[in-house]
Design an enzyme around this catalytic site. Structure first.
Site, PDB file in Angstrom:
ATOM      1  N   ASP A   8       2.905   8.156   7.111  1.00 28.00           N
ATOM      2  CA  ASP A   8       1.756   7.472   7.704  1.00 28.00           C
ATOM      3  C   ASP A   8       0.511   8.257   7.253  1.00 28.00           C
ATOM      4  O   ASP A   8       0.609   9.436   6.882  1.00 28.00           O
ATOM      5  CB  ASP A   8       1.898   7.510   9.229  1.00 28.00           C
ATOM      6  CG  ASP A   8       0.660   6.999   9.921  1.00 28.00           C
ATOM      7  OD1 ASP A   8       0.183   5.908   9.563  1.00 28.00           O
ATOM      8  OD2 ASP A   8       0.132   7.704  10.813  1.00 28.00           O
ATOM      9  N   ASP A  10      -3.254   8.000   8.786  1.00 29.34           N
ATOM     10  CA  ASP A  10      -4.168   8.428   9.851  1.00 29.34           C
ATOM     11  C   ASP A  10      -3.430   9.262  10.897  1.00 29.34           C
ATOM     12  O   ASP A  10      -2.527   8.759  11.563  1.00 29.34           O
ATOM     13  CB  ASP A  10      -4.785   7.200  10.537  1.00 29.34           C
ATOM     14  CG  ASP A  10      -5.611   6.346   9.587  1.00 29.34           C
ATOM     15  OD1 ASP A  10      -6.404   6.905   8.823  1.00 29.34           O
ATOM     16  OD2 ASP A  10      -5.456   5.104   9.609  1.00 29.34           O
TER      17      ASP A  10
HETATM   18  C1  BG6 Z   1      -3.674   2.837  11.237  1.00 27.52           C
HETATM   19  C2  BG6 Z   1      -4.369   3.519  12.394  1.00 27.52           C
HETATM   20  O1  BG6 Z   1      -3.286   3.804  10.306  1.00 27.52           O
HETATM   21  O2  BG6 Z   1      -4.539   1.900  10.617  1.00 27.52           O
HETATM   22  C3  BG6 Z   1      -4.896   2.480  13.357  1.00 27.52           C
HETATM   23  O3  BG6 Z   1      -3.456   4.357  13.062  1.00 27.52           O
HETATM   24  C4  BG6 Z   1      -5.807   1.499  12.618  1.00 27.52           C
HETATM   25  O4  BG6 Z   1      -5.596   3.125  14.390  1.00 27.52           O
HETATM   26  C5  BG6 Z   1      -5.036   0.871  11.464  1.00 27.52           C
HETATM   27  O5  BG6 Z   1      -6.254   0.481  13.483  1.00 27.52           O
HETATM   28  C6  BG6 Z   1      -5.898  -0.083  10.641  1.00 27.52           C
HETATM   29  O6  BG6 Z   1      -6.863   0.672   9.981  1.00 27.52           O
HETATM   30  P1  BG6 Z   1      -8.123   0.125   9.212  1.00 27.52           P
HETATM   31  O7  BG6 Z   1      -8.618   1.330   8.459  1.00 27.52           O
HETATM   32  O8  BG6 Z   1      -7.631  -0.949   8.272  1.00 27.52           O
HETATM   33  O9  BG6 Z   1      -9.089  -0.393  10.209  1.00 27.52           O
HETATM   34 MG    MG Z   2      -1.163   7.364  12.346  1.00 28.39          MG
END
Ligand code: BG6
Ligand code: MG
Length: 220
Positions: A8, A10
């Site tokens: 993963d 984030d």
């Molecule tokens: C995930 C995060 O990796 O990505 C979430 O943990 C986030 O919190 C999701 O909503 C979507 O991310 P983005 O960058 O497309 O808004």
């Molecule tokens: Mg994450």
């Protein structure tokens, strides 16, 4: 046997989970309600629009906005988020990540990024770590975000690995659920209480190497 490790993004590779939280909290403040870190746990791992729905539910605002309003709100949040991301450098890669992935590759383990985010590529570029991964699968490549297993199954197939040979690294409950649904082993990053369905839980990847990983997930 570990054939591939799927990461993963984030909260596992980079500390962007706090940027997501900051941007969502800012949106909530504009709508007139508070949004705590505890509330934020439910947003981790899920898609941008699902996150917005959960946020609005937390503020008691479900059903108050049209789809067009919601798209605008999500765009505003993403604009703030990208401002935070623009200031990132290689120092924002979480401790131990680069060494761990290099060690996995030395042992012939394939590596892939498997993220729900649509901003993964810009983050990898800003932090200079694109080359750490044999494949990158993100929110632009999938139709069903975590807890659906699609992102992990797609990443495994991109690196030619079967689910049984994959180990997933996840900080989100929705991500652990997705890994389990994919039939993969999972290392949770964060709280053992929250990520209780993972095979092992670590506080981070600092000091972790291939041998350590094998022992951590070895239940046989
Ligand atoms: C995930 C995060 O990796 O990505 C979430 O943990 C986030 O919190 C999701 O909503 C979507 O991310 P983005 O960058 O497309 O808004
Ligand atoms: Mg994450």
């Amino acid at each position: 046997m570990i054939t591939a490790c799927l990461f993963d993004l984030d909260g596992v590779i980079v500390d962007t989970a706090r940027f997501h939280y900051k941007a969502w909290r800012r949106l909530a403040a504009g709508l007139g309600f508070g949004f705590t870190e505890h509330d934020n746990e439910r947003l981790k791992g899920v898609s941008r629009m699902r996150s917005l729905d959960i946020l609005l539910e937390t503020g008691g605002m479900t059903g108050r906005f049209t789809d067009t309003d919601k798209q605008k709100m999500a765009d505003v949040k993403n604009g703030w988020y990208l401002e935070y991301v623009a200031a990132m450098t290689s120092s924002d890669v979480l401790p131990g990540v680069t060494d761990f992935i290099a060690d996995l590759r030395r042992h012939g383990v394939a590596t892939a990024l498997a993220s729900s985010s649509r901003n993964a590529e810009v983050i990898l570029r800003r932090t200079g770590i694109t080359a750490l991964f044999d494949a990158v699968v993100d929110g632009n490549d999938i139709t069903r975000a975590k807890p659906d297993p699609q992102v992990f199954l797609t990443a495994a197939s991109r690196v030619g690995a079967g689910p049984g040979g994959c180990v997933v690294f996840e900080d989100a409950e929705a991500g652990v659920e997705a890994a389990v649904a994919a039939g993969m082993r999972c290392v949770g990053i964060g709280s053992a209480e929250r990520l209780s369905h993972a095979d092992a839980v670590l506080s981070g990847l600092e000091g972790v190497d291939y041998e350590y990983l094998k022992k951590a997930i070895d239940h046989e």
